[in-house]
Design a protein around this motif. Structure first.
Motif, PDB file in Angstrom:
ATOM      1  N   PHE A  69       0.867  -1.183   0.000  1.00  0.00           N
ATOM      2  CA  PHE A  69       0.000   0.000   0.000  1.00  0.00           C
ATOM      3  C   PHE A  69       0.904   1.234   0.000  1.00  0.00           C
ATOM      4  CE2 PHE A  69      -2.540   3.300   2.032  1.00  0.00           C
ATOM      5  CZ  PHE A  69      -3.773   3.151   1.408  1.00  0.00           C
ATOM      6  N   VAL A  70       0.643   2.178  -0.896  1.00  0.00           N
ATOM      7  CA  VAL A  70       1.495   3.359  -1.039  1.00  0.00           C
ATOM      8  C   VAL A  70       0.756   4.588  -0.517  1.00  0.00           C
ATOM      9  CG1 VAL A  70       2.736   4.838  -2.672  1.00  0.00           C
ATOM     10  CG2 VAL A  70       2.634   2.369  -3.051  1.00  0.00           C
ATOM     11  N   PHE A  88      -8.884   8.486 -11.328  1.00  0.00           N
ATOM     12  CA  PHE A  88      -8.052   8.113 -10.184  1.00  0.00           C
ATOM     13  C   PHE A  88      -6.605   7.818 -10.587  1.00  0.00           C
ATOM     14  CE2 PHE A  88     -12.017   7.062  -7.798  1.00  0.00           C
ATOM     15  CZ  PHE A  88     -11.743   7.793  -6.658  1.00  0.00           C
ATOM     16  N   GLY A  89      -6.306   7.878 -11.884  1.00  0.00           N
ATOM     17  CA  GLY A  89      -4.948   7.587 -12.341  1.00  0.00           C
ATOM     18  C   GLY A  89      -4.578   6.127 -12.184  1.00  0.00           C
ATOM     19  N   ALA A  90      -5.564   5.237 -12.288  1.00  0.00           N
ATOM     20  CA  ALA A  90      -5.307   3.801 -12.144  1.00  0.00           C
ATOM     21  C   ALA A  90      -4.576   3.283 -13.374  1.00  0.00           C
ATOM     22  CB  ALA A  90      -6.622   3.056 -11.954  1.00  0.00           C
ATOM     23  N   THR A 125      -7.106   0.042  -5.670  1.00  0.00           N
ATOM     24  CA  THR A 125      -7.893   0.367  -4.489  1.00  0.00           C
ATOM     25  C   THR A 125      -7.317   1.617  -3.849  1.00  0.00           C
ATOM     26  OG1 THR A 125      -8.294  -1.999  -4.178  1.00  0.00           O
ATOM     27  CG2 THR A 125      -8.818  -0.551  -2.332  1.00  0.00           C
ATOM     28  N   LEU A 126      -8.199   2.560  -3.543  1.00  0.00           N
ATOM     29  CA  LEU A 126      -7.778   3.821  -2.935  1.00  0.00           C
ATOM     30  C   LEU A 126      -8.470   3.997  -1.590  1.00  0.00           C
ATOM     31  CD1 LEU A 126      -8.409   4.490  -6.262  1.00  0.00           C
ATOM     32  CD2 LEU A 126      -6.767   6.195  -5.523  1.00  0.00           C
ATOM     33  N   LEU A 127      -7.713   4.453  -0.626  1.00  0.00           N
ATOM     34  CA  LEU A 127      -8.280   4.751   0.684  1.00  0.00           C
ATOM     35  C   LEU A 127      -8.505   6.255   0.759  1.00  0.00           C
ATOM     36  CD1 LEU A 127      -9.150   3.562   3.393  1.00  0.00           C
ATOM     37  CD2 LEU A 127      -6.810   3.896   4.216  1.00  0.00           C
ATOM     38  N   ILE A 128      -9.751   6.626   1.038  1.00  0.00           N
ATOM     39  CA  ILE A 128     -10.155   8.025   1.096  1.00  0.00           C
ATOM     40  C   ILE A 128     -10.502   8.356   2.546  1.00  0.00           C
ATOM     41  CG2 ILE A 128     -11.737   9.762   0.155  1.00  0.00           C
ATOM     42  CD1 ILE A 128     -10.104   8.245  -2.014  1.00  0.00           C
ATOM     43  N   VAL A 143      -7.327  11.730  -0.598  1.00  0.00           N
ATOM     44  CA  VAL A 143      -6.743  10.420  -0.880  1.00  0.00           C
ATOM     45  C   VAL A 143      -5.614  10.158   0.109  1.00  0.00           C
ATOM     46  CG1 VAL A 143      -5.532   9.015  -2.582  1.00  0.00           C
ATOM     47  CG2 VAL A 143      -7.322  10.594  -3.331  1.00  0.00           C
ATOM     48  N   ILE A 144      -5.726   9.068   0.846  1.00  0.00           N
ATOM     49  CA  ILE A 144      -4.706   8.672   1.812  1.00  0.00           C
ATOM     50  C   ILE A 144      -3.604   7.876   1.115  1.00  0.00           C
ATOM     51  CG2 ILE A 144      -4.274   7.182   3.804  1.00  0.00           C
ATOM     52  CD1 ILE A 144      -7.159   7.973   4.732  1.00  0.00           C
ATOM     53  N   GLY A 145      -4.012   6.975   0.239  1.00  0.00           N
ATOM     54  CA  GLY A 145      -3.044   6.138  -0.454  1.00  0.00           C
ATOM     55  C   GLY A 145      -3.738   5.152  -1.363  1.00  0.00           C
ATOM     56  N   ARG A 146      -2.924   4.274  -1.985  1.00  0.00           N
ATOM     57  CA  ARG A 146      -3.484   3.333  -2.960  1.00  0.00           C
ATOM     58  C   ARG A 146      -2.756   2.006  -2.947  1.00  0.00           C
ATOM     59  NH1 ARG A 146      -3.756   5.078  -8.584  1.00  0.00           N
ATOM     60  NH2 ARG A 146      -4.353   7.061  -7.701  1.00  0.00           N
TER      61      ARG A 146
END
Length: 195
Positions: free
Chosen positions: A43-44, A147-149, A155-158, A164-167
């Motif tokens: 997770f980044v 989302f730049g996927a 998966t993105l955490l909001i 955006v927290i990370g992906r």
């Protein structure tokens, strides 16, 4: 053993003890760094705080929704499709995560980009016994680009504030303890800020 060896051994032991304490503190408090390991080791975290893109999508009843409708919750947005093998593999874990943590403070928003929309997603959910997740649909497939996927699943955490927290690119075991600990970290962080 010489006195120097005893002192060096004692210092090394103290350093290890302090490192273990720091690792525990980091995983236990919102002030520390979020716990990343195990299922979410790749997770980044976002480099800087920025708002999530304003996307629109529909639910199973055909209502148009926006990501902003979820503001105030920690949201795990999962971009997926029924034709994506890694997506299919992780969907039961996302369902279990929603069953465990879903509620007024947290939601898994599994956003299908299948062109056939509900006609494809509903049988998939039934066949795979997906019961806790709601069907969210983006048949035009606009959300991945916004989302730049770079691929599916992404998966993105909001956060509660809509940032955006990370992906996570690629699948993850979202129902494992490491992933749950990461979600709880941000759930607790939001509560601490509002208190």
């Amino acid at each position: 053993m010489s006195r120097r060896g005893t002192i060096a051994g004692g210092v090394a032991g103290l350093v290890l003890l302090l490192a273990a304490g720091a690792a525990w503190w980091t995983q236990q408090t919102p002030e520390g760094r979020p716990p990343l390991g195990g299922a979410v080791a790749s997770f980044v975290l976002a480099d800087r705080t920025e708002p999530a893109p304003e996307i629109t999508f529909s639910d199973a009843a055909g209502n148009t929704l926006r990501l902003a409708d979820f503001k105030g919750k920690v949201v795990l947005v999962n971009l997926w499709a029924t034709w994506c093998a890694p997506c299919v593999k992780e969907m039961p874990a996302l369902d279990r995560l929603q069953a465990k943590l879903g509620g007024p403070d947290f939601a898994v928003l599994a956003l299908s980009i299948d062109r056939e929309g509900l006609a494809k997603v509903q049988p998939f959910f039934a066949q795979n016994k997906i019961a806790a997740l709601a069907a969210y649909l983006d048949p035009a497939g606009r959300s991945p680009a916004l989302f730049g996927a770079r691929g599916l699943p992404t998966t993105l955490l909001i956060g509660r504030d809509g940032t955006v927290i990370g992906r996570q690119e690629g699948s993850a075991a979202w129902d494992e303890e490491a992933a749950i600990r990461l979600m709880r970290y941000y759930l607790d962080l939001g509560k601490a800020k509002s208190a």
